[in-house]
Enzyme design. Sequence first.
Site, PDB file in Angstrom:
ATOM      1  N   PRO A   2      87.177  78.424  90.144  1.00 51.97           N
ATOM      2  CG  PRO A   2      88.564  76.637  89.629  1.00 51.97           C
ATOM      3  CD  PRO A   2      87.142  76.984  89.925  1.00 51.97           C
ATOM      4  CD  GLU A   3      87.625  84.953  89.406  1.00 59.42           C
ATOM      5  OE1 GLU A   3      87.446  85.626  88.389  1.00 59.42           O
ATOM      6  OE2 GLU A   3      86.975  85.108  90.441  1.00 59.42           O
ATOM      7  CE  LYS A  55      84.842  81.179  85.433  1.00 56.42           C
ATOM      8  NZ  LYS A  55      83.696  81.461  86.291  1.00 56.42           N
TER       9      LYS A  55
END
Length: 285
Positions: A2-3, A55
């Site tokens: 995930p960004e 993150k």
Amino acid sequence: MPEGDTIFRTARNLGRALVGKPVTAFRSTFPWLMRFNDDTPLAGQFVDNVEARGKWLLICFSGGGILASHLLMNGRWHIYRRGERWQLARIHMRIVIANDQYEAIGFRVPIARMHTAQSLERDLQIASPESDLLRAEFDAAAALERLMARGDESIADALLDQSALAGVGNVFKSEICFVNGLNPFRTIASLTRAEAVATIASAQKLLKANVLEDSSDMFVTYRGQQRRTTHASDPGESLWVYGRAGEPCRRCGEAIRRRIQGEDARVTFWCPRCQPMLDGSDVDG
Ligand SMILES: [Zn+2]
């Protein structure tokens, strides 16, 4: 992976379900979290805040405990109304935080730690608010120095380095390089200061554009044809280069290239005409 903008949206959604409400139940398959919960029961405490740090996702409890989780590739947080059927099998459950309305379920969460404010500051893996591109506290001048210190690294790898800038993942890495006309295989040392400043500014802008209230889970950097919702199954539809190998560049028509890059073997996309190497050489794609 995930960004940063995905984690930011996850934090926002978890915050809406959890913040300001007393926890009614806490469960986890991580023994150290259950030990913490045995010593300092989370049930009865309030969730004071949920925030993204690069993150990492931080859930702050009123008793002072801060649950830090990292989703790596496959971890997910889901929110369900009480009694609602989970969309993933129970075997994938790692953490449950419930209140009288909702259950927040961490599925396949690979990394979770319980911190205090003090131990959080000492945890060097978790980005400070000043290095997080999506935070108001983001310090662009300090980020510039950290980026420029990585002279030998390729631009693409340095953008992924969360200790320089926190929040850029593999999709945005390629998009940021394209938007700035930078070949992702160039070294940081080849950047002028002005180019580095512009790169950081565009990283911040692209990530922020993707955390607007109405944004979906889909990344959007290319808005030329406003077709982002018509072909939602195609990840490249709303992007400049990522996922578009062999397709024509949206600016010049050249075929987009794809190559595995860096020690972590992450895929990189670029346009060889819009993003040339400085000496005119081509990268062996
Ligand atoms: Zn091009």
